[in-house]
Design an enzyme around this catalytic site. Structure first.
Site, PDB file in Angstrom:
ATOM      1  CG  ASP A 154     -15.864  -7.355  29.544  1.00 20.74           C
ATOM      2  OD1 ASP A 154     -17.068  -7.568  29.724  1.00 20.74           O
ATOM      3  OD2 ASP A 154     -15.400  -7.009  28.449  1.00 20.74           O
ATOM      4  CD  GLU A 184     -18.744  -3.541  28.487  1.00 22.73           C
ATOM      5  OE1 GLU A 184     -18.301  -4.420  29.242  1.00 22.73           O
ATOM      6  OE2 GLU A 184     -19.753  -3.706  27.791  1.00 22.73           O
ATOM      7  CG  ASN A 203     -19.400  -6.923  31.447  1.00 20.54           C
ATOM      8  OD1 ASN A 203     -19.847  -7.204  30.345  1.00 20.54           O
ATOM      9  ND2 ASN A 203     -19.251  -5.659  31.838  1.00 20.54           N
ATOM     10  CB  THR A 248     -25.731  -5.618  19.293  1.00 16.00           C
ATOM     11  OG1 THR A 248     -25.335  -6.286  20.499  1.00 16.00           O
ATOM     12  CG2 THR A 248     -25.373  -4.144  19.396  1.00 16.00           C
TER      13      THR A 248
END
Length: 725
Positions: free
Chosen positions: A332, A206, A287, A188
């Site tokens: 995160d 994630e 993260n 992205t």
């Protein structure tokens, strides 16, 4: 044309040189952007009229020396032109302008070229990203921009490709797959082109991926180097430039869970900056994957190089230094937020610094030559740590914050959305201030003792929806504001409150102005020195992307993308100017005396709530609640309340018919729209339990509407619960 060496000083050599130069000048006249602009080297900062890289300059200050639009005339701004993008998703890109052409990427990784003076569409490039790729994206089908270099544009696609495009024609020059196609990766972020290398990272932490950054030759697309962020299987080298660092980092990880899952995280999905004098490329890493350190690394270790700033050589990827902001991250707290370079006088000494306001709530000033922390103070409330120990560079943690070790929920401040997230900040050398789109929001971290990596969807090791009923107060207390921060004295100078958290990126200019869009759809200009609002106009939909500015034939323009979605899809809808409206993705361009007008904003289509009678017992609904939270909530909203771009399933006609519901969830009949089959992770009975849970929630909603307990009965009237990253 090839040139050989001619005898030094000969008339023939001088004549040949003059002829060759004349030929080159004539050729270049047909494509001035190919050679006459400095994209790709240190002179990039000298170009004021154009905006040729996402942060305008390699230092990523997002400061423009243009001042035709300034604090004395900003009130005279008006819409110069707009262009509809024919989609309704999150828009996060900063446009580029080169020689009067505006280039922008949109959701689904499309690239468009417009005449920068009037908005005439010149061409569109569609990489044809499969809509099923949405299941592998953290937060919508967004894209944050393109790179320009010597007549080409470069874009990363949601399905992991890096594509070079001819800037004149919009035709593809080359394409490479940068990520494994069988893993949940996405791109992205905007590429950067440095010394002929196209630098690109990826997302996926994630969902359960291992992060890395890759450099490709800008001319051919050939891979030059790759730097992994976290180690893989012990005893096995990757055969990449990062091998020595991965061998050393292995000692900071424990157990084998992360590498057996091919995860670990650290994905560098956005932040890059470059110092040409030091020849250092700075990379912000992400993260852990999963978030839960107990599930990832037995609750032990710093887990290098998560949540860190890495400094490497751009031509080779050779490691120089690192600074880890959050050792052993499990909140995160990415370091992927915008990195800004500047020279500051600190304690009477001029220092080359790197400034960073990451999710974790501390504003860092680092020596960018060495990576040593100079200062770090809280720019928003933060309860996970009391301070940063400058002697060690490490945070002084709150023991209760280690939720995975304690096995108890922790209400973290900042939340996983951060005190500052992806919308870029800006720095003005004139005022010496950093302008940060800031927010305050607390959300829970709830460890999942039964965590096992799932083949689809989020893999955080946490129960992201488990503590939802307890969130009412923190969400109501959430704040959003534009903050001016003094990086030398580490203090807030002023703030401009916003209607909600989740607002847009920032542009600073020599006109003593700061521009920012808001999640509620306003585009604003404030005075850089004191924050006084000088201009505000409603753009009809949330504006999250960062603005930029340029000139064509002596006239200055300010451009920004509008389009609500991404991780802030819910925040955009918390407040609306005059009721719910459809999301309209557009390019908006402003100039002094602009007289263009947007058409009236169409209202959002009303949704009909008509749930069938429920037939399930309490145990089935409870199972559906648990499964919905694990499999569905990150896209469709917690508590079955969606206020973003994904459908609110309480209103879905499919829940009325169990066969139709299974055809969507298990058979994947809507995969072409992004809703893939979940047969890998749900069986027949589990799918039915989710349906019964949604029926119960729809009935609950209808009763509230009948009793007048939810205001106008609009979807947007409910309090949303945000997920992360």
């Amino acid at each position: 044309m090839a040139f050989g060496r001619l005898p030094k000083g000969s008339l023939a050599s001088r004549g040949a040189l003059v002829t060759a130069c004349a030929v080159l000048l004539l050729a270049n006249a047909k494509d001035a952007s190919l050679h006459l602009l400095p994209g790709g080297d240190a002179r990039i900062a000298a170009d004021e009229a154009n905006w040729v890289t996402t942060g305008r300059t390699y230092d990523e200050q997002r400061f423009s020396p243009l001042s035709q639009i300034n604090d004395s005339n900003a009130s005279q701004l008006g819409l110069a032109w707009y262009a509809d993008l024919d989609m309704s998703r999150g828009e996060e890109a900063t446009p580029l302008v080169v020689n009067g052409v505006l280039y922008v990427s949109t959701a689904w990784s499309l690239v468009k070229a417009f005449d920068a003076t009037n908005g005439k569409l010149l061409w569109t490039f569609d990489p044809a990203v499969p809509r099923s790729q949405l299941v592998n994206a953290c937060c919508d089908a967004v894209n944050r921009g393109v790179a320009w270099w010597r007549g080409r544009l470069y874009v990363g696609t949601l399905d992991g490709r890096l594509i070079a495009i001819d800037a004149r024609t919009g035709k593809q020059a080359w394409s490479v797959q940068t990520t494994p196609k069988d893993m949940p990766y996405s791109i992205t972020g905007a590429p950067r082109v440095i010394k002929g290398r196209v630098i690109i990272g990826n997302g996926g932490a994630e969902l359960g991926a291992r992060g890395f950054v890759t450099a490709y030759d800008a001319v051919s697309g050939r891979k030059v180097w790759r730097f992994y962020v976290v180690p893989g299987e012990p005893g096995k080298a990757d055969g990449e430039v990062s091998d020595p660092q991965m061998a050393a980092a292995r000692a900071t990880w424990s157990g084998d869970a992360w590498w057996k899952q091919k995860a670990g995280g650290g994905n560098a999905w956005d932040a890059f900056a470059y110092d040409p004098e030091l020849d250092l490329l700075y990379i912000g890493t992400g993260n852990g994957s999963p978030w839960n350190r107990m599930a990832r690394s037995e609750g032990k270790g710093d887990n290098l190089y998560l949540s860190s700033i890495l400094a490497v050589r751009p031509e080779t990827g050779q490691y120089v230094w690192h600074y880890q902001e959050v050792p052993g991250d499990e909140w995160d707290y990415t370091a992927t937020q915008s990195i800004v370079l500047a020279d500051l006088v600190i304690a009477g000494k001029k220092r080359k610094v790197l400034m960073h306001a990451p999710k974790n709530g501390f504003f860092y000033v680092l020596d960018r030559e060495t990576g040593k922390v100079i200062s770090a103070e809280k720019y928003v409330p933060a309860n996970w740590a009391s301070k940063i120990d400058l002697a060690t560079g490490r945070p002084v943690e709150n023991p209760e914050a280690r939720y995975s070790e304690r096995g108890k929920p922790f209400y973290g401040t900042p939340s996983s959305l951060g005190g500052h997230n992806w919308p870029p900040m800006a720095f003005s050398p004139q005022t010496g201030l950093v302008y940060i789109p800031t927010q305050e929001l607390a959300l829970p971290y709830v460890p999942d003792p039964q965590y096992r990596k799932s083949a689809l969807g989020y893999n955080t090791g946490n129960r992201l929806g488990a503590a939802v009923p307890q969130l009412t107060s923190p969400l109501k207390e959430a704040k959003g504001y534009l903050m001016a921060w003094d990086p030398i004295h580490q203090r807030e100078v002023w703030r401009a409150p916003r209607d909600t958290f989740g607002n847009g990126g920032v542009l600073a200019t020599a006109g003593n102005l700061v521009f920012e869009g808001t999640g509620t759809g306003f585009f604003k200009a404030v005075r850089a020195s004191d924050g006084k609002e000088l201009f505000s106009t409603w753009g009809q939909t949330g504006i999250l992307a960062a603005p930029m500015t340029y000139t064509v034939r002596g006239k200055q323009y300010v451009a920004v993308l509008a389009g609500c979605g991404g991780v802030y899809g819910s925040a955009c809808n918390l407040v609306d100017k005059d009721g719910r409206h459809a999301n309209l993705d557009r390019v908006l361009v402003y100039a002094l005396g602009g007289r263009a007008r947007l058409p009236d904003a169409p209202a959002a289509q009303p949704m009909v709530l008509d749930p069938p009678a429920g037939t399930a017992n309490t145990a089935t609904i409870a199972l559906g609640d648990d499964l919905y939270g694990r499999r569905c909530a990150v896209c469709h909203g917690y508590r079955a309340v969606s206020t973003g771009n994904q459908p609110d399933l309480r209103y879905s006609p499919f829940i009325a018919d169990p066969d139709a519901w299974r055809s969507v969830v298990l058979d994947g009949i809507l995969a072409g729209g992004g809703m893939v089959s979940f047969a890998k992770v749900l069986d027949h009975d589990q799918t039915e339990a989710i349906r019964q849970y949604l029926i119960a929630k729809a009935q609950e909603k209808r009763k509230q509407m009948q009793d007048g307990q939810d205001g106008k009965g609009q979807k947007g009237a409910e309090e949303p619960v945000m997920h992360a990253s």
